[in-house]
Design a protein around this motif. Sequence first.
Motif: not given
Length: 324
Positions: A67-80
């Motif tokens: 789970n990587k919440p934050g910045a309206s899901t953009m943190m997760a998108a950025t990591e991937v």
Amino acid sequence: MNKRSFLCSLAVSTIALAPGMSSPALAQNDTIKIIVGYPAGGILDALARAVAEEYRKTSNGQAYVENKPGASTMMAATEVARAKPDGRTILLSHSMPFTSYPYTYAKLNYSPDDLTPVANLANVPIVISTGSVQPYKTIQAYLTAAKADPALGAVGLAGLGGPTHFGVLQMSKHQNVKLEPASYSGGPQLVNDEMGGHVPLGVDAAGAQMELYRAGKIRFLGLAGTQPVSFLPGVKTLHEQGIEGFENVKIWYGAYVPKGTPPETIARLEKSFIAIAQNAGLRKNFEKLGLELTGESAASMKDLLEKENKIWGPIIRESGFKAN
């Protein structure tokens, strides 16, 4: 079993795969990490953990959820987007990082082109609802009341900047009724105000409201999109009721990998994820939570993303809305 208990039961099955726990399986080359841009405990998290568990059972590999919440899901998108393109890091997300955020945010730390679709996993039925304390029992009755009394024009939303927000603006335009999107921090706060009569109308995922709907505390006045929902018999789409604005509102969950992932790896993941989403038992379980599992191809995802960009890009630009 209530919704919270069911979500917990889905999560328990993958606790042994959680990051940080000592397990030799996690060191295997065929281990995948599914990243979700929300905290644990929500519907997308439950879907991710169910997918991870089924992947472990059916693919002779291991999987866990981060789970990587934050910045309206953009943190997760950025990591991937920045991960090694080997098929071992997968984003599970709604389509907004690809179809809304490029138009509403001044700067993104990723490009939508940095991520490649793998499989469409689920649709999120969206309902237009009101508290049972309100006198109007149809969407037409609400719009008539809002025309007569502008104070009734507030429409509650669980956040701004997505398809539901712009659907409200489109309905306002087409029906010539002044409607104002009102942002809430989440679905529970929204339905509480609906039940109390503090907000006349709300738009949110059906799953967040199913128990209250079944208990008769809120009414469903219609569905977004153009297709009926099997577990909501008798609830018509606004489109069927002759109300324009919400026919293109669609929220769905898909899986993505970094750009450059080998085609054969994507094909393998696609086949596995489609089979998981088409599992009859899993579909039945998630219907209870208000989620329709789909299991559709990467090619269909690409077509859908292209279609949504063509629809929403001009509408978002016209609205002038910008996210903080």
